[in-house]
Structure formats: structure tokens, C-alpha cells
Design an enzyme around this catalytic site. Structure first.
Site: not given
Ligand code: G3I
Length: 376
Positions: A163, A268
Site C-alpha cells: 500500500e 485479500e
Molecule cells: O486482537 C485485538 C483484540 O484483543 C481487541 O479486543 C480488539 C479490539 O478492537 O482488537 C483486536 O485487534 C484487532 C485485530 O484486527 C485482530 O482482530 C485490531 O483492533 C484491528 O485493527 C485489526 O484489524 C486488522 C487490520 O488489517 C489492521 O491490521 C484486520 O483484522 C485485518 O483484516 C486487516 O487486513 C488488512 C491487510 O493486512 C492489508 N490490506 C487491508 C486489510 C484490511 O484493512
């Protein structure tokens, strides 16, 4: 670490559970996706923490039965695996790679250089001041070498840079860009090629059907190639919605990337059925919850489900028609209940973005893909 046989046992139990179900959603495909698509492209999925830890037995059953490639949804991101300077947290990533290896999967590492989920320490010094260009280059190099050398020969391909562009094709003003300059991309690919010469190296981005981004990625590939720097594929993130992009625009980008002599991967992939609020897949772009934008909390009406199916069919049609150019299609998860789409760009919506419903039953699209892939 949980022994592999527990993962395998979980998978067997899950298969037994799945075969006892039926219905519109729930009819098991007449053959696994991975065998139907053999010779066309790999079919992959992202694995979440519950799956990597072995607690989502049903999800694991689907992964091992239907898919032949895996990528970690979160645990290899910098904030998770390298939370402090010199401190690496490999536990989950090790389990993920062990799982992929035990099941003969094509394993993808995600993501080495990315502005998002970058821990604060990465770009500041002990006094909290932004680091110099040389320091950031050294940190980036250490990060790439440490991860790629640890999983050398086991992780088959890496999202090296993720990105780097805005939709209009301009460089994203990430700390890497601001502090190092646009050369950071070439440096990252050079470090990656040195760290594991046997791994495939990818540039990965969302909204790649946007004309500006398409052109920027084509130029990037050309510039790397002109400089003698290896790039093996472009990853087109498939975070699509009901109104963006058109399959035609997506295909145009796919063909433009393939014309540069690199493989194309659909990474994705998920199709949100909800009213779209933003085109971005940047998790930072949050919006306050609004129930009017969350219309399907009690289930997806048949008409909406059919529209969703038919839109995803038209994308898979593009993928299958262009399978000579595509090395892999990866779904961003298994079940609707686990999709990041439920929480983006607003928390707590009910989306229906993946191939398996909230009860982990396959949607009709799964059998449609099998039929389309195997038709003579
Ligand atoms: O694990 C914690 C949990 O302990 C907590 O209670 C909860 C509260 O919000 O958060 C959890 O962490 C989250 C994590 O996903 C696991 O579910 C984060 O807040 C959340 O920000 C995180 O989001 C991920 C995001 O990337 C940011 O890294 C998504 O799962 C994931 O699907 C998403 O994937 C990205 C790709 O890596 C890159 N391209 C875009 C795509 C979508 O944004």
C-alpha cells in the site's frame, strides 16, 4: 506449541460436522475448491488467530479441505511480530508457518514494509524524535532480514511493500516515504532478494483498479525491472464492494500488470454487501456507527444475496478467464462472522463478505466456482 495432531484432529471433526449439514447455504461443493482450480491458480485464505492457535476447528477443517495456500491475517505485521526495537514475538507466526508446512500449503508472509500497524518505536529515537534516514533504512533492513531469514525456504512469497500509493497514484505520505524518499521501495525489494533469494517478492495494494493507482504500479514495476531489482508479482487486494470496481476496470489493471512480465495475484478477496462508506481498505479510516448503514443485522434477504453472488461470479469469471496470468487467489478469511468487514469502516456492522456464512456453511458461490473452473 500445540502439536500438529490436534490441528489435524480438529480438522477431521470439522469435516464430520460439515458433511452433516445441508440447505441453500450449506451444500458442500462436489469437489474441493483446490482440486477444481488445479492447473489454474492456487486458492488461498487468510488465517486468523483462533485458526492459528487451533481453537477454530470448523475453520481449520475448511482451510485444510478447500485451500492450498495460507497467509496470516495479522500475526506477521510489524506491530505484532516486532513490537519493540530488538524484540521479536515469533510464537504465532511460527505456529502459522508450522501449520502451513504440515499441510503442504503455499505460505505467504504479510507484510514486511507497511505504514499501517507500524509500532511507534519504528520511526522515532529514544527521545521521541523522528529518526534519520540512515536509521530508518537500517531498521527496515533488520526487520526484513530477521523475518525472511527465520522462515527461509518455508515462507514461499512475501508482500515486501504494501500500500505505497494513494488512489490517484501519488506516493502515500508514509513515514518510509517522508523519511527515506521513494527509494525505500527499491531498497526493500533489494534487501528482500538478499535475505531469501528463493522467496517470491510481491508489491500488494488495494483499489488497484483506480486508474491512477494502476499507472503508478505499472511504473513501479518498470522502474524496479530497469534497475535490475527483482519483483515477481503484483498483489491486487480484492476488498471490493457492490459498487467498486467494475469487473472490467479490475481486469484492465490485471492485464496491465501482467503485461509487465510479472505474475498477478488476487489477494485479500472479500465482497462487502453493505452500503459503502469509503473505497479505502486503510483500517485507520474509521466512521461512527450508523444503523441505516447496517441494514442486514437479521439476515441477508434473498435478493441481496443473489446480487452478491452474481457480482462475485463476475469477478471469478475474470479470474478464471485470465488464469494463465494469475498465480493465486486468496480470500481474506473463511467465515462471514470473522471478516474484518464487520468492523470497517465502522465497528459492529453485520456484513456477508466471504465464501462461508456465519454458520461456516458454504454459500452457493463455492459450487459455482467449482463448476465454472471444471467446465469443458
Ligand atoms: O486482537 C485485538 C483484540 O484483543 C481487541 O479486543 C480488539 C479490539 O478492537 O482488537 C483486536 O485487534 C484487532 C485485530 O484486527 C485482530 O482482530 C485490531 O483492533 C484491528 O485493527 C485489526 O484489524 C486488522 C487490520 O488489517 C489492521 O491490521 C484486520 O483484522 C485485518 O483484516 C486487516 O487486513 C488488512 C491487510 O493486512 C492489508 N490490506 C487491508 C486489510 C484490511 O484493512
Amino acid at each position: 506449541m500445540k502439536p500438529h495432531f490436534l490441528n489435524s484432529l480438529a480438522a477431521l471433526l470439522a469435516i464430520a460436522a460439515m458433511t452433516s449439514c445441508n440447505g441453500t447455504n450449506g451444500s458442500q461443493p462436489t469437489q474441493p475448491l483446490k482440486s477444481a482450480l488445479e492447473g489454474k491458480f492456487l486458492i488461498g485464505t487468510a488465517m486468523n488467530t483462533a485458526q492459528i492457535e487451533g481453537t477454530d476447528a470448523v475453520g481449520l477443517g475448511i482451510i485444510t479441505t478447500q485451500f492450498n495456500s495460507v497467509v496470516a491475517e495479522n500475526c506477521m505485521k510489524t506491530e505484532k511480530i516486532h513490537p519493540e526495537e530488538g524484540v521479536y514475538a515469533f510464537d504465532l507466526a511460527d505456529r502459522f508457518v508450522d501449520f502451513g508446512e504440515a499441510h503442504g500449503m503455499f505460505i505467504v508472509g504479510h507484510a514486511l514494509v507497511w505504514h499501517s500497524q507500524l509500532p511507534a518505536w519504528f520511526t522515532v529515537d529514544a527521545q521521541g524524535n523522528e529518526v534519520t534516514r540512515d536509521v530508518l533504512i537500517a531498521r527496515m533492513k533488520d526487520h526484513i532480514f530477521t523475518l525472511m531469514e527465520r522462515y527461509k525456504g518455508r515462507v514461499h512469497g512475501w508482500d515486501v511493500v504494501n500500500e505505497a500509493f494513494e488512489d490517484d497514484g501519488s506516493f502515500r505520505q508514509s513515514p518510509f516515504y517522508r523519511i527515506i524518499g521513494e527509494e525505500y521501495i527499491q531498497m526493500a525489494f533489494e534487501f528482500a532478494a538478499q535475505a531469501d533469494p528463493g522467496a517470491e517478492l510481491y508489491y500488494n495494494d488495494f483499489s488497484t483498479a483506480a486508474p491512477g493507482k494502476r499507472e503508478a504500479i505499472v511504473s513501479l514495476v518498470q522502474n524496479l525491472q530497469a534497475a535490475g531489482v527483482r519483483i515477481d508479482a503484483v498483489g491486487m487486494q480484492g476488498h471490493i464492494t457492490m459498487d467498486f470496481p467494475t469487473p472490467e476496470a479490475f481486469e484492465k489493471s490485471l492485464l496491465a500488470f501482467a503485461a509487465q512480465g510479472v505474475d498477478v495475484m488476487i489477494t485479500e478477496l472479500d465482497l462487502s454487501v453493505l452500503p459503502s462508506v469509503t473505497r479505502s481498505a486503510d483500517i485507520g479510516a474509521r466512521v461512527r456507527y450508523d444503523s441505516e448503514l447496517d441494514p442486514y443485522t437479521q439476515g441477508l434477504p434473498e435478493a441481496a444475496a443473489k446480487k452478491w453472488e452474481s457480482r462475485l461470479e463476475s469477478f471469478f469469471d475474470v479470474f478464471i478467464r485470465n488464469s494463465d496470468k494469475i498465480s493465486r487467489v486468496t480470500l481474506w478469511g473463511i467465515s462471514d462472522k470473522d471478516s474484518w468487514r464487520n468492523d470497517f469502516p465502522m465497528l459492529g456492522r453485520t456484513d456477508y463478505a466471504l465464501l462461508y456464512d456465519r454458520n461456516d456453511q458454504p454459500k452457493p458461490i463455492v459450487e459455482w466456482i467449482v463448476k465454472r473452473a471444471t467446465q469443458k
